[in-house]
Design a protein around this motif. Structure first.
Motif, PDB file in Angstrom:
ATOM      1  N   SER A  53       0.834  -1.206   0.000  1.00 49.21           N
ATOM      2  CA  SER A  53       0.000   0.000   0.000  1.00 49.21           C
ATOM      3  C   SER A  53       0.869   1.256   0.000  1.00 49.21           C
ATOM      4  N   TYR A  54       1.954   1.234   0.776  1.00 47.44           N
ATOM      5  CA  TYR A  54       2.891   2.357   0.773  1.00 47.44           C
ATOM      6  C   TYR A  54       3.457   2.572  -0.631  1.00 47.44           C
ATOM      7  N   ILE A  55       3.899   1.482  -1.248  1.00 48.28           N
ATOM      8  CA  ILE A  55       4.529   1.569  -2.571  1.00 48.28           C
ATOM      9  C   ILE A  55       3.542   2.100  -3.603  1.00 48.28           C
ATOM     10  N   LEU A  60       1.659   6.506  -7.090  1.00 43.01           N
ATOM     11  CA  LEU A  60       0.578   7.234  -7.737  1.00 43.01           C
ATOM     12  C   LEU A  60       0.494   8.702  -7.306  1.00 43.01           C
ATOM     13  N   SER A  61       1.348   9.094  -6.357  1.00 41.70           N
ATOM     14  CA  SER A  61       1.340  10.476  -5.889  1.00 41.70           C
ATOM     15  C   SER A  61       2.518  11.225  -6.510  1.00 41.70           C
ATOM     16  N   SER A  62       2.249  12.009  -7.526  1.00 42.59           N
ATOM     17  CA  SER A  62       3.311  12.737  -8.214  1.00 42.59           C
ATOM     18  C   SER A  62       3.997  13.734  -7.292  1.00 42.59           C
ATOM     19  N   LYS A  63       3.233  14.329  -6.369  1.00 39.67           N
ATOM     20  CA  LYS A  63       3.817  15.311  -5.457  1.00 39.67           C
ATOM     21  C   LYS A  63       4.815  14.655  -4.519  1.00 39.67           C
ATOM     22  N   LEU A  64       4.461  13.492  -3.972  1.00 36.95           N
ATOM     23  CA  LEU A  64       5.377  12.818  -3.065  1.00 36.95           C
ATOM     24  C   LEU A  64       6.623  12.326  -3.794  1.00 36.95           C
ATOM     25  N   LYS A  65       6.451  11.813  -4.996  1.00 37.22           N
ATOM     26  CA  LYS A  65       7.612  11.370  -5.768  1.00 37.22           C
ATOM     27  C   LYS A  65       8.557  12.535  -6.025  1.00 37.22           C
ATOM     28  N   LYS A  66       7.993  13.673  -6.342  1.00 37.40           N
ATOM     29  CA  LYS A  66       8.786  14.865  -6.632  1.00 37.40           C
ATOM     30  C   LYS A  66       9.555  15.338  -5.405  1.00 37.40           C
ATOM     31  N   ASP A  67       8.960  15.133  -4.219  1.00 35.81           N
ATOM     32  CA  ASP A  67       9.552  15.664  -3.001  1.00 35.81           C
ATOM     33  C   ASP A  67      10.526  14.713  -2.312  1.00 35.81           C
ATOM     34  N   ILE A  68      10.619  13.480  -2.764  1.00 32.51           N
ATOM     35  CA  ILE A  68      11.413  12.475  -2.055  1.00 32.51           C
ATOM     36  C   ILE A  68      12.860  12.939  -1.845  1.00 32.51           C
ATOM     37  N   LEU A  69      13.543  13.302  -2.924  1.00 32.21           N
ATOM     38  CA  LEU A  69      14.949  13.692  -2.807  1.00 32.21           C
ATOM     39  C   LEU A  69      15.096  15.016  -2.057  1.00 32.21           C
ATOM     40  N   LYS A  70      14.175  15.936  -2.300  1.00 36.29           N
ATOM     41  CA  LYS A  70      14.252  17.231  -1.625  1.00 36.29           C
ATOM     42  C   LYS A  70      14.099  17.084  -0.122  1.00 36.29           C
ATOM     43  N   PRO A 138      12.325  -1.027   4.481  1.00 38.88           N
ATOM     44  CA  PRO A 138      11.375  -0.207   3.700  1.00 38.88           C
ATOM     45  C   PRO A 138      10.376   0.562   4.563  1.00 38.88           C
ATOM     46  N   PHE A 139       9.863  -0.066   5.633  1.00 37.46           N
ATOM     47  CA  PHE A 139       8.857   0.591   6.464  1.00 37.46           C
ATOM     48  C   PHE A 139       9.349   1.928   7.031  1.00 37.46           C
ATOM     49  N   PRO A 140      10.528   1.971   7.657  1.00 40.66           N
ATOM     50  CA  PRO A 140      10.998   3.257   8.188  1.00 40.66           C
ATOM     51  C   PRO A 140      11.100   4.343   7.115  1.00 40.66           C
ATOM     52  N   PHE A 141      11.562   3.977   5.930  1.00 40.94           N
ATOM     53  CA  PHE A 141      11.695   4.969   4.862  1.00 40.94           C
ATOM     54  C   PHE A 141      10.330   5.539   4.475  1.00 40.94           C
ATOM     55  N   PHE A 142       9.365   4.672   4.231  1.00 41.63           N
ATOM     56  CA  PHE A 142       8.037   5.127   3.819  1.00 41.63           C
ATOM     57  C   PHE A 142       7.350   5.928   4.922  1.00 41.63           C
ATOM     58  N   GLU A 143       7.480   5.470   6.171  1.00 49.01           N
ATOM     59  CA  GLU A 143       6.823   6.173   7.272  1.00 49.01           C
ATOM     60  C   GLU A 143       7.432   7.549   7.485  1.00 49.01           C
ATOM     61  N   GLU A 144       8.745   7.667   7.358  1.00 48.95           N
ATOM     62  CA  GLU A 144       9.376   8.981   7.498  1.00 48.95           C
ATOM     63  C   GLU A 144       8.947   9.917   6.381  1.00 48.95           C
ATOM     64  N   LEU A 145       8.884   9.399   5.176  1.00 47.60           N
ATOM     65  CA  LEU A 145       8.491  10.232   4.040  1.00 47.60           C
ATOM     66  C   LEU A 145       7.068  10.753   4.205  1.00 47.60           C
ATOM     67  N   ILE A 146       6.174   9.886   4.690  1.00 47.61           N
ATOM     68  CA  ILE A 146       4.764  10.271   4.821  1.00 47.61           C
ATOM     69  C   ILE A 146       4.521  11.131   6.061  1.00 47.61           C
ATOM     70  N   PHE A 147       5.033  10.696   7.228  1.00 44.88           N
ATOM     71  CA  PHE A 147       4.708  11.401   8.470  1.00 44.88           C
ATOM     72  C   PHE A 147       5.591  12.618   8.707  1.00 44.88           C
ATOM     73  N   ARG A 148       6.905  12.483   8.542  1.00 44.40           N
ATOM     74  CA  ARG A 148       7.796  13.620   8.765  1.00 44.40           C
ATOM     75  C   ARG A 148       8.056  14.395   7.473  1.00 44.40           C
ATOM     76  N   THR A 197      18.092  19.230  11.497  1.00 45.52           N
ATOM     77  CA  THR A 197      18.974  18.916  10.366  1.00 45.52           C
ATOM     78  C   THR A 197      18.422  19.362   9.015  1.00 45.52           C
ATOM     79  N   LYS A 198      17.112  19.758   9.005  1.00 36.55           N
ATOM     80  CA  LYS A 198      16.436  20.126   7.759  1.00 36.55           C
ATOM     81  C   LYS A 198      16.504  18.994   6.719  1.00 36.55           C
ATOM     82  N   SER A 199      16.422  17.781   7.223  1.00 38.35           N
ATOM     83  CA  SER A 199      16.488  16.595   6.362  1.00 38.35           C
ATOM     84  C   SER A 199      15.774  15.432   7.026  1.00 38.35           C
ATOM     85  N   LEU A 200      15.230  14.535   6.208  1.00 39.58           N
ATOM     86  CA  LEU A 200      14.627  13.310   6.729  1.00 39.58           C
ATOM     87  C   LEU A 200      15.665  12.214   6.958  1.00 39.58           C
TER      88      LEU A 200
END
Length: 217
Positions: A53-55, A60-70, A138-148, A197-200
């Motif tokens: 479900s995370y994947i 399908l979220s273009s905004k989240l994909k765009k923001d991942i590296l930033k 994978p879980f920590p990465f997805f949860e940090e991206l979504i929540f933080r 740190t201004k970073s995830l």
């Protein structure tokens, strides 16, 4: 793209994200449960369904994909301060666990079997090891991206930063049944890591280390 009175993170993005995640999770849980029909692996079906479900949601979220590296700012991996912050955060979370689980007993110790236990005779090692790897990485990465990443920025644009930390951390705590207080505090600590740190990246490292250590022994 700015709408919602000049805000980058739109209300419709939040609604779409939550709706898509829960629909995917419900559909996959029912589908996998119907396919396997085995009560002994029901917990693992839930883990796999949540990961997929995370994947799907992020894909399908273009905004989240765009923001991942930033949001992640992987440049921080080259700086020792990132790892110091991660280790300090781990220590703070350990004390939070002792306080809420051992002292107040408001939370219960996770019933998830550790990797050491799953290597004993009598367990389905393949399911346990795969689950261990999924929950540790994978879980920590997805949860940090979504929540933080998404949630805290969404609420920060509408409320104070303190309110954004509290709301996103409460949502994080609600996701972890039986460990609400400890995971809420963990969420606050991870938000502060992100703020300093201004970073995830430090939060991702902390989250991975905690899950890995907690599920290993």
């Amino acid at each position: 793209m700015l709408n919602d009175n000049g805000k980058y993170y739109l209300t419709k993005n939040l609604v779409q994200l939550i709706t898509l995640f829960f629909i995917c999770n419900l559909f996959l849980s029912i589908s996998l449960g119907f396919i396997f029909r085995n009560d002994s692996i029901i917990n693992y079906i839930a883990i796999f369904a949540q990961l997929l479900s995370y994947i799907i949601t992020l894909s399908l979220s273009s905004k989240l994909k765009k923001d991942i590296l930033k949001l992640s700012n992987f440049i921080g991996l080259n700086h020792w301060f990132t790892y110091i912050i991660a280790l300090v955060s781990l220590g703070l979370f350990y004390f939070a666990v002792m306080f809420f689980v051992d002292f107040l007993k408001w939370d219960r110790i996770s019933e998830q079997l550790t990797l050491a236990e799953t290597l004993k005779p009598g367990y389905s090692k393949s399911f346990h090891i795969i689950s261990f790897l999924i929950l540790s990485f994978p879980f920590p990465f997805f949860e940090e991206l979504i929540f933080r990443g998404f949630f805290i920025n969404f609420f920060k644009e509408r409320f104070s930063y303190i309110s954004a930390i509290i709301i996103s951390s409460l949502l994080f705590g609600l996701l972890h049944e039986g460990n609400f207080f400890t995971t809420t505090i963990f969420g606050v600590i991870l938000c502060l890591e992100n703020k300093v740190t201004k970073s995830l990246t430090p939060g991702i490292i902390t989250h991975i280390l905690w899950n890995f250590l907690n599920l290993s022994f």
